[in-house]
Scaffold this motif. Structure first.
Motif, PDB file in Angstrom:
ATOM      1  N   VAL A  58       7.654  47.384 -49.970  1.00 46.98           N
ATOM      2  CA  VAL A  58       6.604  47.602 -48.977  1.00 46.98           C
ATOM      3  C   VAL A  58       6.625  46.358 -48.104  1.00 46.98           C
ATOM      4  CG1 VAL A  58       4.104  47.676 -48.608  1.00 46.98           C
ATOM      5  CG2 VAL A  58       5.151  49.157 -50.315  1.00 46.98           C
ATOM      6  N   THR A  59       6.956  46.523 -46.840  1.00 46.64           N
ATOM      7  CA  THR A  59       7.197  45.377 -45.976  1.00 46.64           C
ATOM      8  C   THR A  59       5.935  44.974 -45.216  1.00 46.64           C
ATOM      9  OG1 THR A  59       7.931  46.749 -44.112  1.00 46.64           O
ATOM     10  CG2 THR A  59       9.614  46.028 -45.698  1.00 46.64           C
ATOM     11  N   VAL A  60       5.837  43.667 -44.962  1.00 44.88           N
ATOM     12  CA  VAL A  60       4.665  43.122 -44.286  1.00 44.88           C
ATOM     13  C   VAL A  60       5.126  42.123 -43.227  1.00 44.88           C
ATOM     14  CG1 VAL A  60       2.406  42.031 -44.577  1.00 44.88           C
ATOM     15  CG2 VAL A  60       3.474  43.226 -46.512  1.00 44.88           C
ATOM     16  N   LEU A  61       4.779  42.379 -41.985  1.00 42.07           N
ATOM     17  CA  LEU A  61       5.076  41.441 -40.904  1.00 42.07           C
ATOM     18  C   LEU A  61       3.815  40.643 -40.606  1.00 42.07           C
ATOM     19  CD1 LEU A  61       7.173  40.416 -38.879  1.00 42.07           C
ATOM     20  CD2 LEU A  61       6.328  42.147 -37.265  1.00 42.07           C
ATOM     21  N   LEU A  62       3.890  39.347 -40.892  1.00 44.16           N
ATOM     22  CA  LEU A  62       2.738  38.451 -40.760  1.00 44.16           C
ATOM     23  C   LEU A  62       2.794  37.668 -39.461  1.00 44.16           C
ATOM     24  CD1 LEU A  62       3.030  36.940 -44.347  1.00 44.16           C
ATOM     25  CD2 LEU A  62       1.268  38.574 -43.620  1.00 44.16           C
ATOM     26  N   GLN A  63       1.626  37.223 -39.025  1.00 45.45           N
ATOM     27  CA  GLN A  63       1.537  36.246 -37.946  1.00 45.45           C
ATOM     28  C   GLN A  63       1.418  34.853 -38.561  1.00 45.45           C
ATOM     29  OE1 GLN A  63       2.030  36.989 -34.909  1.00 45.45           O
ATOM     30  NE2 GLN A  63       1.463  39.127 -34.590  1.00 45.45           N
ATOM     31  N   PRO A  64       1.877  33.800 -37.873  1.00 44.12           N
ATOM     32  CA  PRO A  64       1.851  32.462 -38.469  1.00 44.12           C
ATOM     33  C   PRO A  64       0.436  32.029 -38.846  1.00 44.12           C
ATOM     34  CG  PRO A  64       2.379  32.369 -36.119  1.00 44.12           C
ATOM     35  CD  PRO A  64       2.469  33.790 -36.518  1.00 44.12           C
ATOM     36  N   GLY A  65       0.305  31.529 -40.082  1.00 40.73           N
ATOM     37  CA  GLY A  65      -0.980  31.026 -40.551  1.00 40.73           C
ATOM     38  C   GLY A  65      -2.030  32.087 -40.791  1.00 40.73           C
ATOM     39  N   ASP A  66      -1.627  33.349 -40.927  1.00 41.05           N
ATOM     40  CA  ASP A  66      -2.570  34.465 -41.025  1.00 41.05           C
ATOM     41  C   ASP A  66      -2.085  35.451 -42.093  1.00 41.05           C
ATOM     42  OD1 ASP A  66      -4.058  36.910 -40.502  1.00 41.05           O
ATOM     43  OD2 ASP A  66      -4.549  36.062 -38.531  1.00 41.05           O
ATOM     44  N   ASN A  67      -2.914  35.682 -43.116  1.00 40.96           N
ATOM     45  CA  ASN A  67      -2.488  36.591 -44.197  1.00 40.96           C
ATOM     46  C   ASN A  67      -3.234  37.923 -44.184  1.00 40.96           C
ATOM     47  OD1 ASN A  67      -5.028  36.055 -45.282  1.00 40.96           O
ATOM     48  ND2 ASN A  67      -4.261  35.483 -47.303  1.00 40.96           N
ATOM     49  N   LEU A  77       0.220  50.116 -51.494  1.00 38.50           N
ATOM     50  CA  LEU A  77       1.073  49.929 -52.664  1.00 38.50           C
ATOM     51  C   LEU A  77       0.953  51.077 -53.655  1.00 38.50           C
ATOM     52  CD1 LEU A  77       0.382  46.148 -53.255  1.00 38.50           C
ATOM     53  CD2 LEU A  77       2.604  47.136 -52.644  1.00 38.50           C
ATOM     54  N   ARG A  78       2.081  51.364 -54.288  1.00 46.51           N
ATOM     55  CA  ARG A  78       2.133  52.292 -55.419  1.00 46.51           C
ATOM     56  C   ARG A  78       2.795  51.570 -56.591  1.00 46.51           C
ATOM     57  NH1 ARG A  78       4.423  57.895 -52.682  1.00 46.51           N
ATOM     58  NH2 ARG A  78       2.792  58.139 -51.076  1.00 46.51           N
ATOM     59  N   PRO A  79       2.584  52.050 -57.808  1.00 48.64           N
ATOM     60  CA  PRO A  79       3.231  51.405 -58.953  1.00 48.64           C
ATOM     61  C   PRO A  79       4.743  51.294 -58.773  1.00 48.64           C
ATOM     62  CG  PRO A  79       1.562  52.923 -59.719  1.00 48.64           C
ATOM     63  CD  PRO A  79       1.665  53.141 -58.225  1.00 48.64           C
ATOM     64  N   GLY A  80       5.262  50.094 -59.026  1.00 46.33           N
ATOM     65  CA  GLY A  80       6.686  49.842 -58.881  1.00 46.33           C
ATOM     66  C   GLY A  80       7.089  49.263 -57.543  1.00 46.33           C
ATOM     67  N   GLY A 108      -0.422  48.122 -58.504  1.00 44.02           N
ATOM     68  CA  GLY A 108       0.883  48.496 -59.028  1.00 44.02           C
ATOM     69  C   GLY A 108       2.036  47.633 -58.590  1.00 44.02           C
ATOM     70  N   ALA A 109       1.787  46.585 -57.788  1.00 39.98           N
ATOM     71  CA  ALA A 109       2.879  45.735 -57.312  1.00 39.98           C
ATOM     72  C   ALA A 109       3.523  44.972 -58.464  1.00 39.98           C
ATOM     73  CB  ALA A 109       2.372  44.747 -56.261  1.00 39.98           C
ATOM     74  N   VAL A 110       4.852  44.829 -58.386  1.00 41.00           N
ATOM     75  CA  VAL A 110       5.590  44.109 -59.425  1.00 41.00           C
ATOM     76  C   VAL A 110       5.947  42.695 -58.998  1.00 41.00           C
ATOM     77  CG1 VAL A 110       6.522  46.224 -60.400  1.00 41.00           C
ATOM     78  CG2 VAL A 110       7.827  45.001 -58.635  1.00 41.00           C
ATOM     79  N   GLY A 111       5.658  42.319 -57.749  1.00 41.15           N
ATOM     80  CA  GLY A 111       5.963  40.968 -57.305  1.00 41.15           C
ATOM     81  C   GLY A 111       5.881  40.854 -55.795  1.00 41.15           C
ATOM     82  N   LEU A 112       6.224  39.653 -55.318  1.00 40.22           N
ATOM     83  CA  LEU A 112       6.213  39.345 -53.884  1.00 40.22           C
ATOM     84  C   LEU A 112       7.425  38.501 -53.545  1.00 40.22           C
ATOM     85  CD1 LEU A 112       4.787  38.899 -51.000  1.00 40.22           C
ATOM     86  CD2 LEU A 112       3.862  36.817 -52.047  1.00 40.22           C
ATOM     87  N   VAL A 113       8.074  38.845 -52.435  1.00 52.03           N
ATOM     88  CA  VAL A 113       9.083  37.994 -51.813  1.00 52.03           C
ATOM     89  C   VAL A 113       8.568  37.669 -50.425  1.00 52.03           C
ATOM     90  CG1 VAL A 113      11.434  37.861 -50.918  1.00 52.03           C
ATOM     91  CG2 VAL A 113      10.991  38.997 -53.111  1.00 52.03           C
ATOM     92  N   ILE A 114       8.474  36.379 -50.094  1.00 57.46           N
ATOM     93  CA  ILE A 114       7.883  35.986 -48.818  1.00 57.46           C
ATOM     94  C   ILE A 114       8.649  34.831 -48.196  1.00 57.46           C
ATOM     95  CG2 ILE A 114       6.170  34.537 -50.031  1.00 57.46           C
ATOM     96  CD1 ILE A 114       4.235  35.174 -47.665  1.00 57.46           C
ATOM     97  N   ASP A 115       9.035  35.006 -46.946  1.00 59.40           N
ATOM     98  CA  ASP A 115       9.677  33.925 -46.205  1.00 59.40           C
ATOM     99  C   ASP A 115       8.580  33.076 -45.571  1.00 59.40           C
ATOM    100  OD1 ASP A 115      11.553  32.295 -45.137  1.00 59.40           O
ATOM    101  OD2 ASP A 115      12.360  33.722 -43.695  1.00 59.40           O
ATOM    102  N   GLY A 116       7.793  32.487 -46.454  1.00 62.22           N
ATOM    103  CA  GLY A 116       6.645  31.670 -46.082  1.00 62.22           C
ATOM    104  C   GLY A 116       6.157  30.954 -47.322  1.00 62.22           C
ATOM    105  N   GLY A 117       4.934  30.440 -47.267  1.00 57.96           N
ATOM    106  CA  GLY A 117       4.428  29.648 -48.378  1.00 57.96           C
ATOM    107  C   GLY A 117       3.564  30.440 -49.349  1.00 57.96           C
ATOM    108  N   CYS A 118       3.412  29.862 -50.530  1.00 60.10           N
ATOM    109  CA  CYS A 118       2.615  30.423 -51.612  1.00 60.10           C
ATOM    110  C   CYS A 118       1.872  29.280 -52.290  1.00 60.10           C
ATOM    111  CB  CYS A 118       3.547  31.132 -52.587  1.00 60.10           C
ATOM    112  SG  CYS A 118       2.786  31.631 -54.134  1.00 60.10           S
ATOM    113  N   ARG A 119       0.726  29.577 -52.900  1.00 61.85           N
ATOM    114  CA  ARG A 119      -0.014  28.551 -53.632  1.00 61.85           C
ATOM    115  C   ARG A 119      -0.566  29.136 -54.938  1.00 61.85           C
ATOM    116  NH1 ARG A 119      -5.399  27.431 -49.857  1.00 61.85           N
ATOM    117  NH2 ARG A 119      -6.352  29.490 -50.047  1.00 61.85           N
ATOM    118  N   ASP A 120      -1.326  28.334 -55.681  1.00 62.44           N
ATOM    119  CA  ASP A 120      -1.858  28.742 -56.994  1.00 62.44           C
ATOM    120  C   ASP A 120      -0.730  29.037 -57.976  1.00 62.44           C
ATOM    121  OD1 ASP A 120      -4.374  28.572 -55.799  1.00 62.44           O
ATOM    122  OD2 ASP A 120      -4.501  30.734 -55.439  1.00 62.44           O
TER     123      ASP A 120
END
Length: 227
Positions: A58-67, A77-80, A108-120
């Motif tokens: 499931v793809t997400v196009l973000l704007q800079p500094g905005d989630n 999202l659906r399971p898987g 149901g999400a199994v993870g995240l791949v992001i060409d950006g930052g993550c915390r926690d």
């Protein structure tokens, strides 16, 4: 890839059993099975050791500094499913953390791949929610500008379309086009069976020089042994 302000609610997902058949194979094997294609840039790394996931994008196009769009995407999202997020321009702010992980896992999400930052990161590891990102960054984001959900996008130099299968592990992230899923699974299986035989020969002491017939080509290339 330039469609801003749209959420596509309906996407074609491959059969779940086909995704599960692909899941046992590592990123390196899948990359080789596709003719050494499909890899994201190596700056996308797991945020904690041994994180791994395989799911439909499931793809997400973000704007800079905005989630904002990650919250919008959660509803789709659906399971898987696996979230794949890219930004309209480079940004390493902390788009994603524990609270969003809790939300998307419940969907149901199994993870995240992001060409950006993550915390926690410690919390993500404790809950074992796999995240692969280009940075770990405590800097927060706002919710002010729309992007898009379920549009084709380029994430770390790899084209990802909604419904493609994405695999991520310690070696990196690879994208398998949905229409090639069974073909790639078969090629990955054949590759692993072939490597099992080679592994046994290496363990018995055979050299790659002999197994791969390297001696004559090396001699022809001018390699000399000096005692």
């Amino acid at each position: 890839m330039h469609d801003i302000g749209v959420v596509h609610r309906t996407i074609d997902r491959p059969p779940r059993e086909d995704v599960e058949a692909l899941a046992p194979y590592g990123v390196s094997t899948l990359h080789e099975a596709m003719g050494r294609t499909g890899l994201m840039r190596p700056h996308i790394r797991p945020v904690y050791p041994r994180a791994a996931c395989v799911g439909t994008a499931v793809t997400v196009l973000l704007q800079p500094g905005d989630n904002w769009m990650l919250h919008v995407a959660a509803e789709q999202l659906r399971p898987g499913d696996l979230l794949v997020a890219a930004c309209t321009t480079e940004c390493e702010d902390g788009f994603f953390g524990e609270l969003l992980a809790t939300s998307v896992r419940a969907r149901g999400a199994v993870g995240l791949v992001i060409d950006g930052g993550c915390r926690d990161v410690d919390a993500l590891e404790a809950m074992d929610f796999p995240v692969f990102s280009r940075a770990v960054n405590a800097k927060g984001t706002v919710k002010a500008t729309v992007g898009s959900v379920n549009v084709p996008l380029v994430c770390a130099n790899a084209l990802v379309r909604p419904g493609d299968v994405v695999a991520a592990d310690s070696d990196g992230v690879v994208v398998v086009p949905a229409e090639r899923l069974r073909e790639v699974t078969g090629a990955a299986r054949a590759r692993e069976e072939n490597e099992a035989g080679k592994r046994a020969r290496f363990a018995a002491g055979e050299l790659g020089l002999d197994m791969y017939g390297m001696r004559e080509p090396l001699k022809a290339a001018g390699l000399r042994y000096v005692d």
